[in-house]
Design a protein around this motif. Structure first.
Motif, PDB file in Angstrom:
ATOM      1  N   GLY A  40      -0.709   0.422  -0.589  1.00 52.90           N
ATOM      2  CA  GLY A  40      -1.445   0.726   0.631  1.00 52.90           C
ATOM      3  C   GLY A  40      -2.354  -0.409   1.062  1.00 52.90           C
ATOM      4  N   ILE A  41      -3.010  -1.046   0.096  1.00 49.54           N
ATOM      5  CA  ILE A  41      -3.905  -2.164   0.415  1.00 49.54           C
ATOM      6  C   ILE A  41      -3.099  -3.355   0.925  1.00 49.54           C
ATOM      7  CG2 ILE A  41      -5.538  -3.809  -0.566  1.00 49.54           C
ATOM      8  CD1 ILE A  41      -6.343  -1.558  -2.547  1.00 49.54           C
ATOM      9  N   GLU A  42      -1.977  -3.631   0.278  1.00 47.68           N
ATOM     10  CA  GLU A  42      -1.115  -4.730   0.726  1.00 47.68           C
ATOM     11  C   GLU A  42      -0.594  -4.462   2.138  1.00 47.68           C
ATOM     12  OE1 GLU A  42       0.614  -6.154  -3.640  1.00 47.68           O
ATOM     13  OE2 GLU A  42       1.699  -4.663  -2.447  1.00 47.68           O
ATOM     14  N   ARG A  43      -0.295  -3.211   2.434  1.00 49.52           N
ATOM     15  CA  ARG A  43       0.204  -2.858   3.769  1.00 49.52           C
ATOM     16  C   ARG A  43      -0.855  -3.103   4.839  1.00 49.52           C
ATOM     17  NH1 ARG A  43       2.207   2.797   3.420  1.00 49.52           N
ATOM     18  NH2 ARG A  43       0.011   3.376   3.655  1.00 49.52           N
ATOM     19  N   LEU A  44      -2.113  -2.824   4.504  1.00 51.67           N
ATOM     20  CA  LEU A  44      -3.198  -3.062   5.447  1.00 51.67           C
ATOM     21  C   LEU A  44      -3.220  -4.517   5.896  1.00 51.67           C
ATOM     22  CD1 LEU A  44      -5.933  -2.058   6.795  1.00 51.67           C
ATOM     23  CD2 LEU A  44      -7.032  -3.031   4.774  1.00 51.67           C
TER      24      LEU A  44
ATOM     25  N   GLU B  37      -1.082   8.598  -1.450  1.00 54.24           N
ATOM     26  CA  GLU B  37      -2.012   7.724  -2.161  1.00 54.24           C
ATOM     27  C   GLU B  37      -2.084   6.337  -1.519  1.00 54.24           C
ATOM     28  OE1 GLU B  37      -1.586   9.879  -6.521  1.00 54.24           O
ATOM     29  OE2 GLU B  37      -0.218   8.263  -5.952  1.00 54.24           O
ATOM     30  N   SER B  38      -0.969   5.876  -0.988  1.00 56.69           N
ATOM     31  CA  SER B  38      -0.983   4.568  -0.333  1.00 56.69           C
ATOM     32  C   SER B  38      -1.853   4.584   0.913  1.00 56.69           C
ATOM     33  CB  SER B  38       0.447   4.130   0.021  1.00 56.69           C
ATOM     34  OG  SER B  38       1.040   5.018   0.937  1.00 56.69           O
ATOM     35  N   LEU B  39      -1.812   5.688   1.667  1.00 59.69           N
ATOM     36  CA  LEU B  39      -2.643   5.805   2.870  1.00 59.69           C
ATOM     37  C   LEU B  39      -4.121   5.892   2.506  1.00 59.69           C
ATOM     38  CD1 LEU B  39      -2.892   6.090   5.923  1.00 59.69           C
ATOM     39  CD2 LEU B  39      -2.587   8.559   5.645  1.00 59.69           C
ATOM     40  N   VAL B  40      -4.443   6.627   1.448  1.00 57.88           N
ATOM     41  CA  VAL B  40      -5.834   6.751   1.006  1.00 57.88           C
ATOM     42  C   VAL B  40      -6.412   5.372   0.669  1.00 57.88           C
ATOM     43  CG1 VAL B  40      -7.344   7.671  -0.787  1.00 57.88           C
ATOM     44  CG2 VAL B  40      -5.555   9.112   0.196  1.00 57.88           C
ATOM     45  N   ALA B  41      -5.655   4.570  -0.066  1.00 57.30           N
ATOM     46  CA  ALA B  41      -6.122   3.234  -0.434  1.00 57.30           C
ATOM     47  C   ALA B  41      -6.224   2.332   0.787  1.00 57.30           C
ATOM     48  CB  ALA B  41      -5.176   2.622  -1.463  1.00 57.30           C
TER      49      ALA B  41
ATOM     50  N   CYS C 185      -2.485 -10.841   1.576  1.00 56.00           N
ATOM     51  CA  CYS C 185      -3.355  -9.950   0.804  1.00 56.00           C
ATOM     52  C   CYS C 185      -3.990 -10.730  -0.351  1.00 56.00           C
ATOM     53  CB  CYS C 185      -2.558  -8.775   0.256  1.00 56.00           C
ATOM     54  SG  CYS C 185      -3.572  -7.559  -0.625  1.00 56.00           S
ATOM     55  N   PRO C 186      -5.307 -10.658  -0.501  1.00 54.19           N
ATOM     56  CA  PRO C 186      -5.961 -11.328  -1.633  1.00 54.19           C
ATOM     57  C   PRO C 186      -5.513 -10.706  -2.952  1.00 54.19           C
ATOM     58  CG  PRO C 186      -7.556 -10.707   0.056  1.00 54.19           C
ATOM     59  CD  PRO C 186      -6.279 -10.017   0.387  1.00 54.19           C
ATOM     60  N   PRO C 187      -5.781 -11.367  -4.072  1.00 47.27           N
ATOM     61  CA  PRO C 187      -5.457 -10.796  -5.386  1.00 47.27           C
ATOM     62  C   PRO C 187      -6.151  -9.445  -5.575  1.00 47.27           C
ATOM     63  CG  PRO C 187      -6.047 -13.104  -5.597  1.00 47.27           C
ATOM     64  CD  PRO C 187      -6.371 -12.719  -4.191  1.00 47.27           C
ATOM     65  N   ILE C 188      -5.440  -8.526  -6.225  1.00 43.86           N
ATOM     66  CA  ILE C 188      -5.969  -7.191  -6.491  1.00 43.86           C
ATOM     67  C   ILE C 188      -6.112  -6.998  -7.995  1.00 43.86           C
ATOM     68  CG2 ILE C 188      -5.595  -4.705  -6.250  1.00 43.86           C
ATOM     69  CD1 ILE C 188      -3.915  -5.301  -3.776  1.00 43.86           C
ATOM     70  N   ALA C 189      -7.299  -6.630  -8.429  1.00 46.49           N
ATOM     71  CA  ALA C 189      -7.551  -6.324  -9.833  1.00 46.49           C
ATOM     72  C   ALA C 189      -8.344  -5.028  -9.889  1.00 46.49           C
ATOM     73  CB  ALA C 189      -8.322  -7.458 -10.505  1.00 46.49           C
TER      74      ALA C 189
ATOM     75  N   TRP D 279      -1.702   3.836  -9.440  1.00 50.23           N
ATOM     76  CA  TRP D 279      -2.096   2.436  -9.250  1.00 50.23           C
ATOM     77  C   TRP D 279      -1.177   1.678  -8.299  1.00 50.23           C
ATOM     78  CZ3 TRP D 279      -6.166  -0.610 -10.030  1.00 50.23           C
ATOM     79  CH2 TRP D 279      -5.982  -1.981  -9.866  1.00 50.23           C
ATOM     80  N   ASN D 280       0.126   1.753  -8.530  1.00 48.88           N
ATOM     81  CA  ASN D 280       1.060   0.998  -7.699  1.00 48.88           C
ATOM     82  C   ASN D 280       1.027   1.466  -6.246  1.00 48.88           C
ATOM     83  OD1 ASN D 280       1.949  -0.709  -9.732  1.00 48.88           O
ATOM     84  ND2 ASN D 280       3.641   0.633 -10.325  1.00 48.88           N
ATOM     85  N   PHE D 281       0.807   2.756  -6.030  1.00 49.11           N
ATOM     86  CA  PHE D 281       0.733   3.273  -4.662  1.00 49.11           C
ATOM     87  C   PHE D 281      -0.559   2.818  -3.983  1.00 49.11           C
ATOM     88  CE2 PHE D 281       3.596   6.273  -6.824  1.00 49.11           C
ATOM     89  CZ  PHE D 281       4.689   6.175  -5.980  1.00 49.11           C
ATOM     90  N   TYR D 282      -1.647   2.805  -4.721  1.00 51.31           N
ATOM     91  CA  TYR D 282      -2.898   2.281  -4.174  1.00 51.31           C
ATOM     92  C   TYR D 282      -2.731   0.811  -3.787  1.00 51.31           C
ATOM     93  CZ  TYR D 282      -5.658   6.409  -5.533  1.00 51.31           C
ATOM     94  OH  TYR D 282      -6.191   7.660  -5.642  1.00 51.31           O
ATOM     95  N   LYS D 283      -2.111   0.051  -4.668  1.00 48.84           N
ATOM     96  CA  LYS D 283      -1.887  -1.375  -4.420  1.00 48.84           C
ATOM     97  C   LYS D 283      -0.995  -1.558  -3.185  1.00 48.84           C
ATOM     98  CE  LYS D 283      -0.461  -5.561  -6.947  1.00 48.84           C
ATOM     99  NZ  LYS D 283       0.760  -5.945  -6.233  1.00 48.84           N
TER     100      LYS D 283
END
Length: 227
Positions: free
Chosen positions: A75-79, A33-37, A87-91, A69-73
Motif C-alpha cells: 500500500g505504501i509503495e502504491r502511494l 490492509e494495503s489501503l489502510v497503510a 518509494c523510499p526504503p521501508i523498515a 507486513w507485505n500488504f502494508y508495504k
C-alpha cells in the motif's frame, strides 16, 4: 508547520497511525490492509509537504501480525507510485509474539527539506501572510465515506504537480479535528461556509495559491472551495 516533527539537520518526520481498521474480525471498519497503510502514509507524507520536506525513509510499526507486513508495504509503495515518485526504503517492526484482535499500524516518514519555505524567509512571514488566497481542496471525509466518495479525496499526484509548478505556495493537511480547527490554528477567518466533520486521513488540504478559483479547480479532480 502542522504536526511535522523537527529532528535537526534539516530532517523532519511525519507520523500517522490507524487502529481498528483492516481485515480482522474485530475491526470497526473493514478495509484492505494495503489501503489502510496507503492512507496512513498519505497523512505522514502531507505532514512533510507542509514544511517543504521530501520523503527519504519510511518506518512501519505493525501491530496486526506478520501476514499483514507485505500488504502494508504494498500500500505504501502504491502511494508513491501513484504520485510518480520512487518509494523510499521501508523498515520497521512487527508484533509477532501476541495475536491481536484488531488491526493496528503506525507509519513514520522521515524527510529532508529541499528548498526554502515560509518560516525560513528573512521577513518570517506566517502562511497567512504569504501572498495569494486560501482554498480548500477536497472534502472532509472519514471512515466509510472515504471509500464511498474517492473523487472528493484530494489526489496527491495533482497536489505534488501543483507544488512543483508553484501553483500553490503552502499546503496544510486537515485531520480528525476538521477544517475549522485547522483554520483556527492558522489564524484564518473563513468568508464562506466550511464543510463540517472529520477529515480523517487528510482527505482535504488547505492551500495558499496565487491562482484564481477557476484556474486552481482545473488542476484538481476534487472540489475546490475559496476560503
Amino acid at each position: 508547520m502542522r504536526d511535522a516533527i523537527f529532528l535537526g539537520n534539516e530532517l523532519w518526520m511525519g507520523v500517522d497511525n490507524s487502529a481498528g481498521i483492516g481485515e480482522k474480525p474485530g475491526d470497526v471498519l473493514s478495509a484492505s490492509e494495503s489501503l489502510v497503510a496507503e492512507m496512513a502514509a498519505r497523512v505522514a507524507l502531507l505532514e512533510l509537504w507542509c514544511v517543504e520536506a521530501e520523503a527519504q525513509q519510511i518506518v512501519v510499526i505493525n501491530f496486526t501480525g506478520n501476514a499483514a507486513w507485505n500488504f502494508y508495504k504494498l500500500g505504501i509503495e502504491r502511494l508513491f507510485q501513484n504520485i510518480g515518485l520512487d518509494c523510499p526504503p521501508i523498515a520497521g517492526s512487527t508484533e509477532s509474539n501476541m495475536t491481536t484482535l484488531q488491526s493496528g499500524i503506525s507509519v513514520q516518514i522521515i524527510g529532508s527539506r529541499q528548498k526554502k519555505c515560509w518560516y525560513q524567509t528573512k521577513k518570517k512571514l506566517t502562511p497567512a501572510e504569504q501572498p495569494g488566497n486560501w482554498f480548500l481542496i477536497g472534502k472532509p471525509l472519514v471512515g466509510q465515506a472515504v471509500l464511498n466518495t474517492p473523487t472528493e479525496v484530494v489526489a496527491l499526484k495533482e497536489l505534488y504537480l501543483a507544488r512543483l509548478s508553484d501553483s500553490i505556495s503552502y499546503c496544510h493537511p486537515c485531520g480528525s479535528s476538521g477544517v475549522d480547527a485547522e483554520l483556527s490554528r492558522l489564524g484564518i477567518r473563513a468568508s464562506n461556509p466550511i464543510p463540517p466533520g472529520s477529515a480523517g486521513p487528510s482527505t482535504c488540504v488547505l492551500v495558499k495559491s496565487p491562482l484564481s478559483l477557476d484556474a486552481l479547480q482545473r488542476l484538481f479532480t476534487a472540489s475546490v472551495l475559496e476560503i
